[in-house]
Design an enzyme around this catalytic site. Structure first.
Site, PDB file in Angstrom:
ATOM      1  N   LEU A 458       7.585  25.737  29.615  1.00  0.00           N
ATOM      2  CA  LEU A 458       7.638  24.795  28.496  1.00  0.00           C
ATOM      3  C   LEU A 458       6.342  24.805  27.696  1.00  0.00           C
ATOM      4  CD1 LEU A 458       9.251  21.611  30.140  1.00  0.00           C
ATOM      5  CD2 LEU A 458      10.384  23.348  28.747  1.00  0.00           C
ATOM      6  N   CYS A 459       6.489  24.784  26.377  1.00  0.00           N
ATOM      7  CA  CYS A 459       5.344  24.578  25.495  1.00  0.00           C
ATOM      8  C   CYS A 459       5.777  23.583  24.422  1.00  0.00           C
ATOM      9  CB  CYS A 459       4.879  25.903  24.882  1.00  0.00           C
ATOM     10  SG  CYS A 459       6.049  26.610  23.713  1.00  0.00           S
ATOM     11  N   ALA A 460       5.044  23.486  23.329  1.00  0.00           N
ATOM     12  CA  ALA A 460       5.374  22.491  22.306  1.00  0.00           C
ATOM     13  C   ALA A 460       6.494  22.944  21.384  1.00  0.00           C
ATOM     14  CB  ALA A 460       4.137  22.151  21.482  1.00  0.00           C
ATOM     15  N   GLY A 462       8.173  26.353  21.698  1.00  0.00           N
ATOM     16  CA  GLY A 462       9.030  27.410  22.209  1.00  0.00           C
ATOM     17  C   GLY A 462       8.458  28.812  22.055  1.00  0.00           C
ATOM     18  N   TYR A 490       8.950  21.249  25.088  1.00  0.00           N
ATOM     19  CA  TYR A 490       8.946  19.895  25.619  1.00  0.00           C
ATOM     20  C   TYR A 490       9.680  18.970  24.650  1.00  0.00           C
ATOM     21  CZ  TYR A 490       7.331  15.300  27.048  1.00  0.00           C
ATOM     22  OH  TYR A 490       7.293  13.992  27.440  1.00  0.00           O
TER      23      TYR A 490
END
Length: 556
Positions: A458-460, A462, A490
């Site tokens: 997960l990141c901010a 994608g 996320y």
């Protein structure tokens, strides 16, 4: 400068708390969920109006047919976002509620959308007016979602619901459980709507837009642009994903401005509103937050340090497509005192220069929405409707950013060369003096996993998570390990997590560890967060990424 950075770092917990605010998160995640609608609708506007630039015009009937999908998607964006924002906020509230007494996200979505229509749609003969169902109604969409979820939480938390016998099927029982919260929500919003209409003579959405209009105008000025993009870079510099804090505050403004620009452009007038989503993607944060598009190329081409050259080679491709975490953490740029000034200054000057071109030279501002992964100079040219001045501006922006970063880069590169020389001398000395071999057994890293492991990174947005997911997939194929990996962002993670065994957080969302831990604990999943250089190293080392996952999985 080092002392300044130390003082800033002390404020990091406070800023992290702001970034985890559930309402800011709900707005951001609600937009991310609705982004396919924006991207899809933009395709039809490009088809409809880009040919005009080259002297070709569709007939009125063909043009009307082409833009119909836009009207029926982007034209009701606020209605859709009211639902997705409510869903995201519901997930946040559910983290603090017991498993057997959760708020139904489907029900809150429906209630928020119904409430939004009450606040924003005027009755006309034969139906409803759509004037405020698109971007003009976004502020009302957020308000409807916030009211809805809070009233649901109040009812569910205090058991103000209709309880059915255990023998009643769960889906029927849930329907009755939602009746009181749904009724309370819709009636409350209905009363609010009646009060506003009777006292002010306009619907709630129009009233809110008029109330915030001075703020919209101020945000579009030089000072407003400096605050917005300076803050975005500042937060990222201290290790907090800046857009997560700033974007929710300006999300309504930027989309209202973009649609207004498109309307002006199609009517043959200049698109004058500067603050749009693509100003961030392709100008202020050209190549990613900090306007880092040129930095990897400088590291790779101009750097004398071996490490800087290696970092540049590893990061110039993702940064060209707006994924700049490899250079942010690999350089590193963030929390590096040498780069503090250019990291904050470049985005501000880029935005100011764009505004200068619009205000003084009459260049069109952005009229089309493009994916943030579009290479910056291309996005700038296409997004402004292929304005000739945009081509000139794209070149000037690249030169400007090189000029801003170059002196600081030279200082850092010199430091790294000196550091590498010292390390080389120490290594040579240690090799001469080291006559004792360690008898400690090496850890067994060759043992294969005995069962399939599904990993969600997960990141901010994608993009960054895809780097590690791809490295894991590549390593799994090369070394025949039963690991599969997926990338996500996320905010959209909760519904996907049930299909995974391990969740890995990229550094930009590591501050949300405690919140996501509540989600993973409910599902019985393992969760691990990563740090900057560690994450960058893993994305460039498939074998190391595999070992990282195996260590986490085998950890007791």
């Amino acid at each position: 400068m080092n002392k300044l950075i130390e003082q800033i770092e002390k404020m990091k917990p406070f800023f992290e708390k702001i970034s985890r605010n559930k309402y800011l998160r709900a707005v951001k995640d609600g937009f991310i969920t609705a982004m396919p609608v924006v991207l899809f609708s933009s395709i039809f506007m490009l088809i409809a109006y880009v040919p005009n630039i080259f002297g070709f015009y569709w007939s009125e009937s063909i043009e009307s047919m082409i833009i119909k999908p836009y009207d029926y998607t982007m034209g009701i964006l606020a209605l859709l976002v009211s639902g997705t924002t409510a869903k995201s906020l519901t997930d946040s509230f559910n983290r603090d509620l017991p498993k057997n007494n959760q708020i139904s996200s489907i029900s809150t979505m429906l209630a928020a959308m119904a409430g939004f229509l009450l606040l924003s749609a005027d009755s006309i003969e034969g139906g409803l007016s759509t004037a405020f169902l698109g971007t003009e109604g976004l502020l009302s969409a957020f308000i409807s979602a916030f009211i809805t979820v809070n009233l649901y939480n109040l009812c569910i938390k205090n058991n103000v619901t209709i309880k059915m016998p255990k023998e009643v099927p769960p889906n029927i029982s849930q329907t009755f459980k939602d009746m009181i919260p749904f009724s309370v929500t819709v009636l409350t919003i209905f009363v609010l709507d009646m009060l506003v209409r009777s006292s002010l003579g306009s619907n709630f959405a129009q009233t809110v837009i008029e109330l915030f209009q001075p703020l919209f105008s101020a945000a579009d000025g030089y000072f407003g642009l400096a605050v917005i993009y300076g803050a975005m870079a500042f937060f990222w510099f201290i290790g907090i994903h800046g857009p997560s804090i700033v974007e929710p505050a300006i999300s309504a403004i930027v989309y209202v401005n973009l649609e207004a620009n498109l309307r002006l452009f199609t009517e043959g007038e200049q698109a004058i509103n500067v603050l749009t989503p693509n100003l961030q993607y392709f100008v202020a944060t050209l190549g990613g937050t900090g306007a880092t598009f040129v930095v990897p190329y400088m590291f790779m081409i101009l750097g004398k340090s071996k490490q800087n050259k290696a970092v540049g080679k590893a990061s110039f491709i993702p940064t060209s497509f707006g994924v700049n975490e490899p250079i942010l953490f690999g350089g590193p740029l963030i929390l590096n005192p040498v780069f503090f000034i250019p990291f904050i200054l470049a985005p501000i000057l880029n935005a100011w220069l764009f505004k200068f071109f619009v205000d003084v030279f009459g260049m069109n501002s952005f009229v089309y929405f493009l994916p943030w992964t579009t290479p910056g100079p291309i996005g700038l040219i296409m997004g402004t409707g292929f304005d000739v001045l945009a081509i000139v501006l794209a070149v000037i922006l690249l030169i400007l950013d090189v000029v801003i970063y170059y002196p600081f880069f030279k200082v850092y590169d010199k430091q790294q060369v000196e550091k590498e020389m010292e390390e080389s001398e120490e290594l040579s000395s240690n090799e001469i003096n080291n006559t004792v071999e360690s008898n400690e057994p090496l850890p067994d890293s060759s043992a294969k996993l005995s069962e399939n492991i599904n990993v969600l990174v997960l990141c901010a947005g994608g993009g960054t998570s895809g780097l590690l997911a791809n490295a894991l997939e590549k390593g799994a194929n090369e070394y025949n390990e039963p690991i599969s990996a997926g990338a996500g962002s996320y905010g959209n993670h909760y519904d996907r997590m049930k299909d995974y065994d391990l969740v890995v957080l990229a550094p930009q969302v590591a501050s949300n560890y405690e919140d996501i831990k509540k989600d993973t604990d409910k599902l019985g999943l393992k969760l691990v967060k990563t740090e900057g250089k560690e994450y960058v190293s893993l994305t460039n080392d498939p074998e190391g990424a595999l070992q990282f996952v195996k260590d986490v999985v085998n950890e007791k």
